[in-house]
Design a protein around this motif. Structure first.
Motif, mmCIF file in Angstrom:
data_model
loop_
_atom_site.group_PDB
_atom_site.id
_atom_site.type_symbol
_atom_site.label_atom_id
_atom_site.label_comp_id
_atom_site.label_asym_id
_atom_site.label_seq_id
_atom_site.Cartn_x
_atom_site.Cartn_y
_atom_site.Cartn_z
ATOM 1 N N ASP A 22 -10.038 -7.774 -8.376
ATOM 2 C CA ASP A 22 -10.497 -8.642 -9.445
ATOM 3 C C ASP A 22 -10.240 -7.898 -10.744
ATOM 4 O O ASP A 22 -10.890 -6.884 -11.014
ATOM 5 C CB ASP A 22 -11.984 -8.957 -9.277
ATOM 6 N N LYS A 23 -9.253 -8.363 -11.488
ATOM 7 C CA LYS A 23 -8.855 -7.705 -12.743
ATOM 8 C C LYS A 23 -8.483 -6.237 -12.514
ATOM 9 O O LYS A 23 -8.767 -5.374 -13.338
ATOM 10 C CB LYS A 23 -9.941 -7.833 -13.795
ATOM 11 N N GLY A 24 -7.885 -5.955 -11.371
ATOM 12 C CA GLY A 24 -7.424 -4.595 -11.095
ATOM 13 C C GLY A 24 -8.435 -3.691 -10.428
ATOM 14 O O GLY A 24 -8.178 -2.509 -10.249
ATOM 15 N N TYR A 25 -9.587 -4.235 -10.051
ATOM 16 C CA TYR A 25 -10.613 -3.422 -9.393
ATOM 17 C C TYR A 25 -10.960 -4.015 -8.033
ATOM 18 O O TYR A 25 -10.935 -5.227 -7.850
ATOM 19 C CB TYR A 25 -11.889 -3.337 -10.245
ATOM 20 N N VAL A 26 -11.258 -3.134 -7.097
ATOM 21 C CA VAL A 26 -11.732 -3.538 -5.776
ATOM 22 C C VAL A 26 -13.062 -2.836 -5.513
ATOM 23 O O VAL A 26 -13.411 -1.870 -6.189
ATOM 24 C CB VAL A 26 -10.722 -3.165 -4.659
ATOM 25 N N LEU A 27 -13.784 -3.323 -4.544
ATOM 26 C CA LEU A 27 -15.031 -2.686 -4.123
ATOM 27 C C LEU A 27 -14.767 -1.919 -2.839
ATOM 28 O O LEU A 27 -14.231 -2.472 -1.882
ATOM 29 C CB LEU A 27 -16.114 -3.739 -3.908
ATOM 30 N N MET A 28 -15.132 -0.641 -2.845
ATOM 31 C CA MET A 28 -14.896 0.199 -1.671
ATOM 32 C C MET A 28 -16.216 0.767 -1.172
ATOM 33 O O MET A 28 -17.080 1.121 -1.966
ATOM 34 C CB MET A 28 -13.941 1.340 -2.006
ATOM 35 N N ASP A 29 -16.326 0.851 0.164
ATOM 36 C CA ASP A 29 -17.505 1.484 0.744
ATOM 37 C C ASP A 29 -17.257 2.983 0.860
ATOM 38 O O ASP A 29 -16.222 3.489 0.428
ATOM 39 C CB ASP A 29 -17.875 0.847 2.083
ATOM 40 N N MET A 30 -18.195 3.697 1.457
ATOM 41 C CA MET A 30 -18.075 5.154 1.523
ATOM 42 C C MET A 30 -16.944 5.622 2.435
ATOM 43 O O MET A 30 -16.562 6.783 2.414
ATOM 44 C CB MET A 30 -19.399 5.786 1.959
ATOM 45 N N ASN A 32 -13.922 4.191 2.268
ATOM 46 C CA ASN A 32 -12.737 3.690 1.565
ATOM 47 C C ASN A 32 -12.211 2.372 2.123
ATOM 48 O O ASN A 32 -11.022 2.089 2.023
ATOM 49 C CB ASN A 32 -11.618 4.731 1.519
ATOM 50 N N ASN A 33 -13.095 1.589 2.725
ATOM 51 C CA ASN A 33 -12.728 0.241 3.141
ATOM 52 C C ASN A 33 -12.938 -0.691 1.961
ATOM 53 O O ASN A 33 -13.937 -0.593 1.254
ATOM 54 C CB ASN A 33 -13.598 -0.232 4.311
ATOM 55 N N ILE A 34 -12.015 -1.607 1.770
ATOM 56 C CA ILE A 34 -12.130 -2.574 0.682
ATOM 57 C C ILE A 34 -12.929 -3.772 1.184
ATOM 58 O O ILE A 34 -12.638 -4.327 2.241
ATOM 59 C CB ILE A 34 -10.739 -3.014 0.207
ATOM 60 N N LEU A 35 -13.940 -4.128 0.407
ATOM 61 C CA LEU A 35 -14.808 -5.246 0.775
ATOM 62 C C LEU A 35 -14.872 -6.246 -0.362
ATOM 63 O O LEU A 35 -14.789 -5.876 -1.534
ATOM 64 C CB LEU A 35 -16.223 -4.749 1.072
ATOM 65 N N SER A 36 -15.043 -7.500 0.007
ATOM 66 C CA SER A 36 -15.286 -8.511 -1.019
ATOM 67 C C SER A 36 -16.754 -8.403 -1.434
ATOM 68 O O SER A 36 -17.589 -7.897 -0.677
ATOM 69 C CB SER A 36 -14.998 -9.908 -0.468
ATOM 70 N N PRO A 37 -17.089 -8.891 -2.625
ATOM 71 C CA PRO A 37 -18.497 -8.860 -3.033
ATOM 72 C C PRO A 37 -19.399 -9.594 -2.049
ATOM 73 O O PRO A 37 -20.508 -9.151 -1.747
ATOM 74 C CB PRO A 37 -18.493 -9.544 -4.400
ATOM 75 N N GLU A 38 -18.906 -10.703 -1.527
ATOM 76 C CA GLU A 38 -19.686 -11.487 -0.565
ATOM 77 C C GLU A 38 -19.957 -10.714 0.715
ATOM 78 O O GLU A 38 -21.064 -10.703 1.238
ATOM 79 C CB GLU A 38 -18.965 -12.805 -0.226
ATOM 80 N N ALA A 40 -19.894 -7.421 1.144
ATOM 81 C CA ALA A 40 -20.780 -6.291 0.865
ATOM 82 C C ALA A 40 -22.231 -6.756 0.766
ATOM 83 O O ALA A 40 -23.134 -6.104 1.304
ATOM 84 C CB ALA A 40 -20.352 -5.601 -0.430
ATOM 85 N N ALA A 41 -22.459 -7.884 0.100
ATOM 86 C CA ALA A 41 -23.820 -8.407 -0.038
ATOM 87 C C ALA A 41 -24.369 -8.858 1.309
ATOM 88 O O ALA A 41 -25.521 -8.565 1.647
ATOM 89 C CB ALA A 41 -23.835 -9.561 -1.034
ATOM 90 N N PHE A 42 -23.548 -9.562 2.086
ATOM 91 C CA PHE A 42 -24.005 -10.073 3.381
ATOM 92 C C PHE A 42 -24.353 -8.934 4.335
ATOM 93 O O PHE A 42 -25.372 -8.979 5.024
ATOM 94 C CB PHE A 42 -22.917 -10.965 4.004
ATOM 95 N N ARG A 43 -23.534 -7.902 4.357
ATOM 96 C CA ARG A 43 -23.762 -6.763 5.255
ATOM 97 C C ARG A 43 -24.676 -5.712 4.650
ATOM 98 O O ARG A 43 -24.976 -4.713 5.302
ATOM 99 C CB ARG A 43 -22.428 -6.116 5.615
ATOM 100 N N LYS A 44 -25.070 -5.910 3.392
ATOM 101 C CA LYS A 44 -25.936 -4.972 2.676
ATOM 102 C C LYS A 44 -25.329 -3.568 2.667
ATOM 103 O O LYS A 44 -25.990 -2.570 2.948
ATOM 104 C CB LYS A 44 -27.337 -4.970 3.257
ATOM 105 N N ILE A 45 -24.034 -3.532 2.320
ATOM 106 C CA ILE A 45 -23.293 -2.272 2.262
ATOM 107 C C ILE A 45 -23.165 -1.859 0.804
ATOM 108 O O ILE A 45 -22.801 -2.668 -0.050
ATOM 109 C CB ILE A 45 -21.896 -2.429 2.894
ATOM 110 N N GLN A 46 -23.459 -0.604 0.532
ATOM 111 C CA GLN A 46 -23.321 -0.092 -0.816
ATOM 112 C C GLN A 46 -21.838 0.146 -1.105
ATOM 113 O O GLN A 46 -21.128 0.778 -0.316
ATOM 114 C CB GLN A 46 -24.093 1.212 -0.975
ATOM 115 N N VAL A 47 -21.358 -0.385 -2.211
ATOM 116 C CA VAL A 47 -19.964 -0.246 -2.603
ATOM 117 C C VAL A 47 -19.880 0.260 -4.041
ATOM 118 O O VAL A 47 -20.845 0.174 -4.795
ATOM 119 C CB VAL A 47 -19.208 -1.588 -2.484
ATOM 120 N N VAL A 48 -18.724 0.785 -4.368
ATOM 121 C CA VAL A 48 -18.462 1.207 -5.744
ATOM 122 C C VAL A 48 -17.154 0.567 -6.190
ATOM 123 O O VAL A 48 -16.234 0.392 -5.394
ATOM 124 C CB VAL A 48 -18.366 2.748 -5.870
ATOM 125 N N PRO A 49 -17.081 0.203 -7.473
ATOM 126 C CA PRO A 49 -15.812 -0.340 -7.967
ATOM 127 C C PRO A 49 -14.763 0.766 -8.012
ATOM 128 O O PRO A 49 -15.073 1.909 -8.328
ATOM 129 C CB PRO A 49 -16.145 -0.849 -9.365
#
Length: 93
Positions: A22-30, A32-38, A40-49
């Motif tokens: 999204d505008k050049g950024y992805v959400l990654m978990d600890m 380094n898996n790329i997750l969608s915001p949905e 990450a929220a559904f699985r309650k996984i902490q992510v960083v942009p």
């Protein structure tokens, strides 16, 4: 034995990262898996942009190709187009 890069895998992974960005950024978990915001929220996984463009630039630079340089990208596109043109011409002969 020389360890050659698998360009097909690198390109596929880069396209996947860009498509999920999204505008050049992805959400990654600890891990380094790329997750969608949905997801990450559904699985309650902490992510960083994470900067997807930097990730891709780093991957290609490690393999010896500086895709951050616009001249390199333009020349690469020209090379691929010329290769396709000549390949098609040779097949038709």
């Amino acid at each position: 034995m020389e360890n050659k890069p698998n360009w097909n895998q690198v390109i596929d992974k880069s396209l996947e990262v860009l498509r999920q960005s999204d505008k050049g950024y992805v959400l990654m978990d600890m891990y380094n898996n790329i997750l969608s915001p949905e997801e990450a929220a559904f699985r309650k996984i902490q992510v960083v942009p994470y900067n997807a463009l930097l990730f891709i630039k780093t991957q290609f630079a490690a393999l010896g190709l500086d895709i951050a340089d616009s001249n390199v990208r333009i020349k690469l596109i020209a090379l691929l187009e010329e290769y396709d043109r000549i390949s098609k011409k040779r097949r038709s002969e």
